[in-house]
Design an enzyme around this catalytic site. Structure first.
Site: not given
Length: 470
Positions: A286, A320
């Site tokens: 993430d 991300h």
């Protein structure tokens, strides 16, 4: 106007942020001088020169032996005697959650590994949070609550042992439940937590834990002051990895995070002040670093911005985003300084990202980035989004503010789809975005801008072409 806040005193440095090089230089110079002041104000840990080896308290690096009690006894003894180092020697030690105490440095020697239980029943209920909402839930794997002068250091490894066979499967697929499988997305779990927080139910009555499938954070310092995480490697995390929460004077130095599970953010300072993240490597599932300040009504209840955060000499690989602010951002963020970092991976979506929406709201301001090198990013170099949405509709009546975002001396080899992708509200445009001495190659589009006010471009080249002010 750029506001720098410290100790409830607001120092107002008024700039017109006009389209010329000299004022750009003034803005940058004054901001980075402020960063030096912040750095000198971050208190550092200090420990007695006394050691407590967990072997002396009954711990053994034997498969399936639970060393939780031995480690706990060593920590308690160390703290009661005024503090020092609790030594985890070379070897693999199986354990449940570890709770730190005042003046304790949990030190993992080279070759030491703490392998944490994946049995949720081993984790007691404590005051913590899940995705920006406070609750009573599973203890983080390493946890400190209202402690002072604490640390986790050394060249060893923290292994959460999370995988698709245990913690990770609770997230479901695409944030949806899988029939017959335990899931955080069942109505009585994550959605219920968000709902009761909006109803302002006291945190002490937001009881989750067993059979609610909200995964624990890995390392969480909750309402702590003066803490250090240094040198260690962290892998296979159930959820968010390093999570300082409502804490001050936090230093994270030389840490390697390698964990690609769902929601495996590398470092998430939330409601924190005076945070120094340096010399770290993030390779995550993430965001690499995500600065937060609470979700929706719970963030507004706490009303505590994250501020005075320095990020230096870090390496971002998969993720991300490299440095991200949001999306749990209702309390706001200000005074973030990023310098001398590298970001590079075909699996890195963005370099710098701010994400919020009109349920979150929040004021995000005074973000300064300089002297960074970006290899490859998938989507864009800079993304500023007031319409971030996951888990369905995320629209509300709390229109966010994003202003004073400044990047200088940035080199990008492969910029993905956009140099800048920005989406603001007509009634609340994104204000004062500056690029100075920025070179971006191999990017499909210069800018995609909606409701952006005062974008200033100085000495910037995109795909070999010099870009003028917008």
């Amino acid at each position: 106007m750029i506001l720098f806040k410290k100790n409830n005193t607001v120092l107002c440095l008024t700039f017109l942020f006009m389209l010329n090089v000299s004022l750009h230089a003034q803005v940058s110079d004054l901001a980075w001088k402020k960063s030096k002041t912040i750095l000198t104000n971050i208190k550092q840990t200090s420990f007695k020169n006394k050691t407590y080896n967990i072997l002396d308290f009954g711990a053994q690096p034997i498969a399936k032996q639970d060393n939780t009690q031995a480690i706990t006894k060593a920590i308690n003894t160390c703290s009661k005697n005024g503090g020092g180092k609790v030594i985890i020697p070379k070897g693999k030690f199986f354990t449940g959650p570890i709770h730190l105490d005042n003046n304790v440095n949990l030190h993992l020697e080279e070759g030491a590994e703490l392998a944490f239980s994946t049995n949720s029943k081993d984790y007691p209920i404590v005051q913590t949070s899940f995705e920006g909402t406070e609750c009573m839930n599973y203890s983080p794997l390493i946890y400190a609550f209202q402690k002072t002068n604490i640390a986790v250091t050394g060249k060893g490894t923290l292994n959460g042992q999370a995988s698709e066979d245990n913690w990770w499967k609770w997230v479901g697929k695409d944030h949806k439940s899988i029939p017959g499988e335990p899931s955080q997305n069942d109505p009585e779990n994550r959605d219920r937590l968000v709902s009761i927080a909006e109803e302002n139910i006291p945190v002490s009555k937001r009881i989750f834990g067993e059979n609610h499938y909200l995964r624990p954070n890995f390392v969480e310092f909750f309402e702590c002051n003066t803490a250090l995480i240094e040198g260690i490697t962290i892998t296979n995390a159930p959820f968010w990895i390093i999570h300082p929460m409502k804490s001050k004077n936090i230093t994270i130095d030389g840490v390697t995070v390698a964990s690609h599970g769902p929601n495996n953010d590398g470092c998430d300072p939330e409601y924190c002040e005076n945070v120094w993240i340096k010399n770290c490597t993030f390779n995550t599932g993430d965001d690499c670093i995500a600065i937060k300040s609470g979700r929706d009504g719970d963030g507004r209840r706490v009303n505590m911005p994250s501020k005075n955060i320095l990020i230096q000499n870090c390496k971002m690989i998969d993720g991300h985003g490299g440095v991200v602010i949001g999306s749990e951002i209702s309390g706001g963020v200000n005074n973030v300084f990023v310098e001398n970092c590298t970001m590079d991976s075909p699996n890195l979506d963005r370099a710098i990202r701010i994400k919020t929406n009109s349920k979150r709201g929040g004021v995000i301001e005074n973000i300064f980035v300089r002297n960074c090198e970006v290899g490859t990013v998938k989507e864009c170099v800079l993304k500023l989004n007031m319409f971030y949405a996951i888990y369905g509709d995320q629209s509300g009546s709390f229109i966010p503010t994003i202003r004073n975002i400044y990047l200088e001396n940035i080199k990008v080899k492969n910029g993905g789809k956009y140099a800048i992708l920005a989406n603001g509200y007509e009634e609340s445009p994104i204000e004062n975005v500056g690029f100075k001495n920025v070179t971006i190659d191999k990017v499909e589009n210069d800018f995609s801008l909606k409701n952006v006010k005062n974008l200033q471009i100085t000495n910037t080249t995109i795909n070999g072409k010099k870009i003028e002010n917008q």
